[in-house]
Design an enzyme around this catalytic site. Sequence first.
Site, mmCIF file in Angstrom:
data_model
loop_
_atom_site.group_PDB
_atom_site.id
_atom_site.type_symbol
_atom_site.label_atom_id
_atom_site.label_comp_id
_atom_site.label_asym_id
_atom_site.label_seq_id
_atom_site.Cartn_x
_atom_site.Cartn_y
_atom_site.Cartn_z
ATOM 1 N N SER A 15 1.049 -1.623 0.182
ATOM 2 C CA SER A 15 0.103 0.084 0.276
ATOM 3 C C SER A 15 0.700 1.132 0.251
ATOM 4 O O SER A 15 1.652 1.479 1.020
ATOM 5 C CB SER A 15 -0.927 -0.004 1.394
ATOM 6 N N THR A 62 -9.277 -1.491 3.418
ATOM 7 C CA THR A 62 -9.504 -2.228 1.985
ATOM 8 C C THR A 62 -9.422 -3.715 1.514
ATOM 9 O O THR A 62 -9.386 -4.391 2.831
ATOM 10 C CB THR A 62 -7.433 -2.204 1.363
ATOM 11 N N LYS A 66 -13.838 -5.046 3.010
ATOM 12 C CA LYS A 66 -15.043 -3.763 3.107
ATOM 13 C C LYS A 66 -16.338 -3.817 2.679
ATOM 14 O O LYS A 66 -16.665 -3.055 3.728
ATOM 15 C CB LYS A 66 -14.938 -2.778 1.479
ATOM 16 N N ASN A 87 -15.343 1.723 3.019
ATOM 17 C CA ASN A 87 -13.143 1.949 2.790
ATOM 18 C C ASN A 87 -12.973 3.297 3.841
ATOM 19 O O ASN A 87 -11.644 3.491 3.563
ATOM 20 C CB ASN A 87 -13.286 2.208 1.172
ATOM 21 N N ASP A 102 -14.860 5.138 -2.501
ATOM 22 C CA ASP A 102 -13.859 4.975 -3.840
ATOM 23 C C ASP A 102 -14.358 5.298 -4.957
ATOM 24 O O ASP A 102 -13.480 5.716 -6.517
ATOM 25 C CB ASP A 102 -14.229 3.560 -4.381
ATOM 26 N N THR A 153 -19.788 -13.583 -16.598
ATOM 27 C CA THR A 153 -21.082 -14.009 -15.527
ATOM 28 C C THR A 153 -22.262 -13.358 -15.550
ATOM 29 O O THR A 153 -22.376 -12.203 -14.485
ATOM 30 C CB THR A 153 -20.794 -14.916 -14.285
ATOM 31 N N LYS A 156 -24.798 -12.210 -12.964
ATOM 32 C CA LYS A 156 -23.548 -10.970 -11.592
ATOM 33 C C LYS A 156 -23.885 -9.377 -11.949
ATOM 34 O O LYS A 156 -23.969 -8.901 -11.372
ATOM 35 C CB LYS A 156 -21.974 -10.976 -11.565
ATOM 36 N N GLY A 243 -6.097 3.923 -13.692
ATOM 37 C CA GLY A 243 -6.827 4.469 -12.050
ATOM 38 C C GLY A 243 -6.143 5.465 -11.220
ATOM 39 O O GLY A 243 -6.438 5.089 -10.211
#
Length: 278
Positions: A15, A62, A66, A87, A102, A153, A156, A243
């Site tokens: 981290s 994290t 969470k 978070n 997030d 999938t 989901k 990201g």
Amino acid sequence: MEKVFGLLGHPVGHSMSPLIHNDAFAKLGIEARYHAFDVKPELVKEAVDAIRALDIAGCNVTVPHKIAVMEFLDEINDEALQIGAVNTIVNKNGKLIGYNTDGRGYVQSLLDETEEEIREKSILIIGAGGSARGIVTALLRYGVGRIEFTNRTIEKTASLIKLAEEFSIPSATVERKVAEESLNKYDVIINTTSVGMSPNFNHSPLSLELLKPGTIVSDLIYNPLETQFLKEAKERGGKIVNGIGMLVNQAALSFEHWTEITPDNKEMKKIVLQQLGG
């Protein structure tokens, strides 16, 4: 007296949170220290109890904790409840309140880095896991034109469709092949999966052969800084977003929840890029 903040996760050795938060505390003259606490899954309750017992001022949470921490908190804000994960924990005079930064951090990075308004955009989300739910919740709360989902999938994606319905925003689930064949109808394409993450650099979650130039293509992955997915998007005229912005913005929002002070996002980003060799 120096305040203590921390990170609850397992593992936490990789981290960058201690680096960016401790730097922000120092630059703002705040007497505080941030530590990474490696908490085994079976000890989450004890870790939350320790926040109270040691009067830790706040924590980030994290993977894989969470969701697990939620039942041990005193209060959870609406956004975190919709996402189904926390978070950020704030210790307010012994009362532990859970937030999730997030999704908001991601949406802010999308707006900042593309300099485009997304309220009327048609968006494709790749993936249907926890990361997707955080991103989708924030996008729906912000407001978008239409949102569609594709996942290995398909079943989901049902909870994401239901979430979109709660906000009265048109949505649909599409097979991967169908999404690839109709890429030109999307203004924003977001990969929320781990496909393409180090060390699997050559993998991509979706073919972008039919991508229209100018499409915003975003990947939550930041290692590598430019995934195969983003490389292909750039080659085809897409506007790419990695990201890093989400990582920095979610940290900055957590910092604000704890201190009511806005840290220097640019300095946070600089530290992260230095660590990643970018």
